[in-house]
Design a protein around this motif. Structure first.
Motif, short mmCIF file in Angstrom:
data_model
loop_
_atom_site.label_atom_id
_atom_site.label_comp_id
_atom_site.label_asym_id
_atom_site.label_seq_id
_atom_site.Cartn_x
_atom_site.Cartn_y
_atom_site.Cartn_z
N ARG C 10 0.84 -1.21 0.00
CA ARG C 10 0.00 0.00 0.00
C ARG C 10 0.87 1.25 0.00
O ARG C 10 0.55 2.24 -0.66
CB ARG C 10 -0.89 0.02 1.24
CG ARG C 10 -2.06 -0.92 1.18
CD ARG C 10 -3.00 -0.52 2.32
NE ARG C 10 -3.70 -1.67 2.87
CZ ARG C 10 -4.21 -1.69 4.10
NH1 ARG C 10 -4.05 -0.66 4.90
NH2 ARG C 10 -4.87 -2.74 4.53
N VAL C 11 1.93 1.21 0.78
CA VAL C 11 2.84 2.37 0.81
C VAL C 11 3.39 2.63 -0.58
O VAL C 11 3.37 3.76 -1.09
CB VAL C 11 4.00 2.13 1.81
CG1 VAL C 11 5.07 3.19 1.64
CG2 VAL C 11 3.47 2.13 3.24
N ARG C 12 3.85 1.57 -1.23
CA ARG C 12 4.43 1.75 -2.57
C ARG C 12 3.38 2.23 -3.55
O ARG C 12 3.65 3.09 -4.39
CB ARG C 12 5.07 0.44 -3.03
CG ARG C 12 6.32 0.14 -2.23
CD ARG C 12 6.96 -1.20 -2.60
NE ARG C 12 8.02 -1.49 -1.64
CZ ARG C 12 8.15 -2.64 -0.97
NH1 ARG C 12 7.30 -3.64 -1.19
NH2 ARG C 12 9.14 -2.79 -0.12
N ALA C 14 0.79 4.03 -2.84
CA ALA C 14 0.45 5.43 -2.51
C ALA C 14 1.50 6.38 -3.06
O ALA C 14 1.20 7.53 -3.38
CB ALA C 14 0.33 5.59 -1.00
N LEU C 15 2.73 5.89 -3.18
CA LEU C 15 3.82 6.78 -3.58
C LEU C 15 4.15 6.65 -5.06
O LEU C 15 5.08 7.31 -5.55
CB LEU C 15 5.07 6.47 -2.75
CG LEU C 15 4.96 6.80 -1.26
CD1 LEU C 15 6.11 6.17 -0.48
CD2 LEU C 15 4.93 8.31 -1.05
N ALA C 18 4.52 9.86 -6.81
CA ALA C 18 5.31 10.92 -6.16
C ALA C 18 6.61 11.15 -6.93
O ALA C 18 7.16 10.22 -7.50
CB ALA C 18 5.60 10.54 -4.72
N PRO C 19 7.10 12.39 -6.92
CA PRO C 19 8.34 12.67 -7.65
C PRO C 19 9.50 11.85 -7.09
O PRO C 19 9.55 11.54 -5.90
CB PRO C 19 8.57 14.17 -7.41
CG PRO C 19 7.61 14.57 -6.35
CD PRO C 19 6.53 13.57 -6.29
N ASP C 20 10.40 11.47 -7.97
CA ASP C 20 11.44 10.52 -7.63
C ASP C 20 12.53 11.09 -6.74
O ASP C 20 13.11 10.38 -5.92
CB ASP C 20 12.07 9.97 -8.92
CG ASP C 20 12.08 8.45 -8.88
OD1 ASP C 20 11.59 7.90 -7.89
OD2 ASP C 20 12.59 7.85 -9.84
N GLU C 22 15.00 12.63 -4.08
CA GLU C 22 15.07 12.64 -2.62
C GLU C 22 14.72 14.04 -2.12
O GLU C 22 15.07 15.04 -2.77
CB GLU C 22 16.50 12.34 -2.16
CG GLU C 22 16.85 10.87 -2.15
CD GLU C 22 16.26 10.14 -0.94
OE1 GLU C 22 15.72 10.79 -0.04
OE2 GLU C 22 16.36 8.89 -0.94
N VAL C 23 14.07 14.13 -0.99
CA VAL C 23 13.83 15.45 -0.39
C VAL C 23 15.09 15.83 0.39
O VAL C 23 15.51 15.09 1.28
CB VAL C 23 12.61 15.39 0.55
CG1 VAL C 23 12.37 16.76 1.19
CG2 VAL C 23 11.38 14.91 -0.19
#
Ligand code: SF4
Lengths: 244, 480, 209
Positions: C10-12, C14-15, C18-20, C22-23
């Motif tokens: 589910r986590v994967r 959900a993401l 999302a932009p690849d 790293e923050v």
């Protein structure tokens, strides 16, 4: 300078005097003001209430109406905040690249009235005269989203005869909140009454702010309480009196 | 019934009305929030780098969330290597089952608990009770709530709605060993709680905790507290079970240098809270011999899937947003209908529970004026107003189809505002209506949908001439 | 599917969008407390928590410990097994070393505990125990009602980031900022709940004479 006025739908309908005041001040300072006639609304009410889709045509219309303007001024902190902070989101939600670009072009050139006067035109003394005791309520969107700081107070302090008194709990929301005033009317009124108490404690004759919508709410409570305190947009104070 | 019902908003507004009518509650809330606001402001002002800390805190959580799967696996590996047993729970029921089984396996019929939001969220105490296991809340405010058979109304201080004399009454009534002459002196109340729980701490075999942070690189857990009840629970019993939401991770030990500055200043308004404990699995000769960690989803992955809403998972449960919120200050926490009250609750509950079949959750995104005080205070920079507006849009989109009165109004407004001519026509109508309804320039009480406004507020009569009409008549010819 | 795989899945999911990138974490906050006397600041900040603070020269440590024990009316004192003997001279109290390990009830029978610490933080007035030399296990400093903590000036750092750098995050740590307290009644801080109700911090500083 040639400045386009975005008067906003609320001012247009309920407080045309505020629009005329902006006009008067700017013309007095030697600027030319235009009124793009197609303009209606920034879409704030729809956006904030969750009707983002209905908001898309309004944003599209706004960027069209003001596409050619070099500088846009508006006497509403919350509408400027809507344009500056949320038009981009509306365009993104709509998935419209062209609109996103148009917003990026227009939004940065839209100024709240005190930002225009102080930052762009470098004026704090606009030659007004208003011999009354006045208190200023910093509305939330002006305070926190635009970061108006004390620009409006600086302008008011320069007005001849004006006695500016500090408002207690100034940073507290007045409880208007757009449709919040209807959906959560009880809390809205409880907050508004506390604001009224603070206003009355100042002994001011006039409560002023950068948003007529908030003033409609607090002013409505002040009026119902037969308090005798008037509410006025600060632009109308700046337009009072005459330099000549 | 007020006219506000036409907008179809039930839950929060009703609960708020009840709260507003409770003068004692109003006074308690005002005292507490005023105190804590001043304290928070003072310790935040002390830090010239506060905005840098906030930016770092937000980025650390975003960094974690972006690769949450990776950090969860790393945490599991490290905690396991240190002797902890890691369990995974998809939802509340599964987490409760795991905890109940662990307590039974330890042959215990009671547990001591250190305050944790997540065990409130999953209603662990009820699940334990159903299994014949007694849970003793050891945090003072939790104890007040538990003894008073009450609900928590604040993240940090669940009994914020009670003042000292109400607390004394609850203790006198419900605490068997409370002294007969117990006064409402806060120190005496704290002493009574100390006496009441002392034996429990010294004899309990199983403790249940949450965690404020879980460090992925080492498998360590962190609990931030004040009273020492946390330390008691974390060190004295033989078995420790920690229920941890999957969003509690931070990547590295070094990240705590930010979080441990942001959290105490934002929550209790202190430079540092009295006690912070960190542990990593089992430490031989020091603390519990058996350490369990239950990693809980319970809707968090749904929040993670929403690109705007996911920032709610940054939350470190400091409660600053509650304390500065003018709405919370007047309604208290119960009106929000979940253990997560205030602004964070207004964006978390609708996401964790969904809004479709839950009128309370669906009303929460509207429980705000969007004044932005919460965003300004939030140590991890959660843009709560933006998330609220986004959730309003989700609520509206979820019910597209049936025409509600609000939708009709919004559509009509959009239609009117689509062009200047339509707007001008509407303005003429408004002026006309105003002239009919108004007296001496004022409109008083109106029936129908506008009663919610006019019941308490006068409205100026719309001027006969709108700005655009004035402009057309006086300025036409000026360049447009 | 088991819970672990399902949650990770589910986590994967959900993401997925999302932009690849790293923050990056901007770390522009202060790492050190420049231009301050960290020992004085530490003492001042500990005092703000209504703890007792003393700054003493090394040779004055034992007499001050003895005086503080008397002042707190400590009759029975728990100590970690490796506590330096020279900290305790002519105290007249009954000393119980945690070796063999004291039971919880024995600990509860002790009035006080005397330890050192691993790190102290000036900015926040915090002492940190890591179970290392002179500190003992966690329960030792928890159950007795009076905690006297000796802080060598050499372990005092300015800021939280400095402390985090010095500490080993895999050890069992206890950060202590003042005596046990609560904010649960009307959001005011009240000292004295379940942890030690009295905290005495003795800073040992060669510079003090
Ligand atoms: S949303 Fe922000 S301010 Fe509110 S509890 Fe969470 S971290 Fe604190």
């Amino acid at each position: 300078m040639r400045i386009a006025l975005f008067v906003t739908c609320v001012n247009d309908t309920m407080a045309p005097g505020t629009g005329r005041a902006v006009l008067r001040v700017l013309e007095r300072l030697g600027h030319e003001v235009t009124f793009p006639a197609g303009q209606t609304c920034c879409g704030q009410m729809h956006f904030n209430t969750g009707y983002q889709r209905e908001c898309v045509p309004l944003v599209r219309k706004f960027v069209d109406d003001f596409a050619d303007a070099e500088v846009v001024v508006s006497p509403s902190a919350s509408c400027v905040a809507m344009v500056r902070d949320h038009h981009r989101r509306v365009a993104e939600v709509a998935g419209d690249r062209g609109l996103t670009e148009a917003v990026a072009h227009t939004a940065p050139r839209v100024y709240e009235f005190s930002e225009l006067l102080v930052d762009v035109l470098g004026e704090t003394d606009v030659g007004a005269r208003f011999p009354h005791r006045v208190t200023y309520h910093p509305t939330c969107h002006g305070l926190r989203m635009l970061g108006l700081g004390d620009r409006p107070q600086a302008l008011l302090r320069a007005v001849r005869g004006l006695d500016l008194v500090d408002l207690g709990g100034a940073h507290e929301c007045c409880g208007f909140g757009g449709t919040f005033a209807l959906k959560n009317a009880d809390v809205s009124v409880a907050m508004g009454r506390d604001k009224v108490r603070q206003v009355l404690a100042t002994g001011a004759e006039v409560l002023t702010a950068a948003d007529n919508s908030c003033l409609l709410h607090v002013g409505g409570l002040l009026s119902r309480a037969r308090s005798g305190v008037r509410v006025m947009h600060y632009a109308e104070i700046l337009a009072a009196g005459d330099r000549s | 019934m007020s006219g506000a019902t036409w907008l179809g908003m039930p839950a929060f507004p009703e609960a708020a009305r009840t709260a507003l009518a409770d003068e004692q509650l109003q006074a308690n809330l005002r005292t507490a929030t005023t105190t804590i606001r001043a304290k928070r402001e003072a310790v935040v002002a002390e830090r010239a780098d506060w905005e840098h800390l906030r930016a770092a805190g937000a980025a650390i959580k975003d960094r974690t969330l972006r690769h949450l799967d990776r950090y969860l696996l790393r945490f599991e590996e490290q905690a396991t290597a240190a002797g902890a047993v890691v369990h995974w729970a998809r939802d509340a029921a599964e987490a409760n089952r795991i905890v109940v089984d662990l307590v039974r396996a330890a042959d215990a019929d009671e547990v001591i608990k250190v305050k944790s939001m997540v065990t409130q969220e999953i209603d662990l105490n009820a699940a334990l009770a159903a299994a014949g296991i007694t849970a003793y809340e050891t945090d003072l405010a939790e104890l007040i709530v538990q003894l008073g058979d009450d609900l928590p109304s604040h993240i940090l201080v669940p009994a914020i709605h009670r003042n000292r004399s109400q607390i004394r009454d609850i203790f006198r009534r419900e605490m068997p060993d409370a002294p007969d002459d117990l006064t409402d002196d806060p120190a005496a109340l704290a002493a009574a709680a100390r006496r009441h729980l002392r034996r429990k701490f010294l004899t309990a075999r199983v403790a249940v905790s949450g965690a404020n942070f879980a460090v992925a690189e080492s498998g360590a857990l962190v609990v931030v507290e004040s009273e020492g009840n946390g330390r008691m629970c974390l060190t004295l019993p033989e078995v420790l079970i920690s229920v941890v939401g999957i969003e509690k991770l931070v990547p590295t030990w070094a990240d705590l240098e930010v979080m441990l500055q942001l959290l105490p200043r934002s929550s209790t308004g202190e430079r540092m809270n009295p006690y912070t404990s960190t542990w990593r699995g089992v430490h031989p000769g020091d603390g519990p011999r058996e350490v369990h960690v239950v990693l809980l989803d319970n809707g968090r992955t749904d929040v993670l899937a929403d690109d705007v809403g996911r920032q709610a998972l940054r939350c470190i449960r400091c409660s600053a947003c509650l304390n500065v919120c003018p709405v919370y200050e007047r309604t208290g926490g119960h009106a929000y209908g979940s253990p997560y009250p205030g602004p964070i609750g207004a964006i978390l509950t609708p996401q964790l529970r969904g809004m479709r079949d839950d009128p309370v959750a669906a009303s929460l995104p509207y429980a705000s004026t969007l004044c932005g005080a919460c965003y300004e205070a939030c140590p991890v920079r959660i843009d709560i107003p933006a998330a609220l507006v986004h959730l309003r849009a989700r609520a509206v989109d979820a019910t597209r189809g049936p025409l509600s009165p609000e939708r009709t109004v919004m559509r009509a407004a959009a239609w009117t505002l689509a062009g200047p001519r339509r707007l001008a026509a509407a303005q003429r109508l408004a002026a006309l209506a105003g002239a009919l309804l108004g007296r001496r320039g004022r409109i008083g009480r109106l029936p129908g949908p506008l009663a919610a406004w006019t019941r308490t507020r006068d409205t100026p009569v719309p001027p006969g001439q709108s700005f655009r009409t004035w402009w057309r008549r006086n300025r036409r010819g000026t360049a447009e | 599917m088991n819970a672990r795989d399902e949650i990770l899945g589910r986590v994967r999911g959900a993401l997925a969008a999302a932009p690849d990138a790293e923050v990056e974490v901007p770390r522009r906050y202060a790492r050190t407390a420049d231009g301050v006397d960290v020992v004085r600041l530490f003492a001042e900040r500990v005092g703000d928590y209504r703890a007792t603070v003393r700054i003493v020269a090394p040779e004055a440590l034992a007499p001050v410990v003895a005086a503080e024990l008397r002042d707190a009316a400590v009759g029975t004192l728990a100590v970690p097994p490796d506590l330096p003997h020279e900290w305790l001279i002519e105290t007249g109290v009954e000393v119980r070393a945690d070796s063999p390990v004291l039971s919880v009830n024995e600990l509860d029978g002790c009035d006080g505990v005397l330890t050192g610490c691993a790190v102290a933080i000036a900015e926040t007035g915090t002492i940190v125990l890591d179970g290392g030399p002179t500190q003992g296990r966690r329960a030792l400093t928890l159950v007795p009602d009076v905690h006297i903590c000796v802080v060598p000036a050499s372990v005092v750092v300015g800021t939280v980031p400095e402390a985090i750098t010095r500490l080993d995050g895999t050890r069992p740590l206890t950060w202590v900022s003042g005596p046990s307290a609560t904010s649960d009644i009307e959001l005011n801080r009240i000292e004295g709940v379940h942890g030690p109700r009295r905290l005495v911090v003795i800073v040992v500083d060669r510079q003090t004479g």
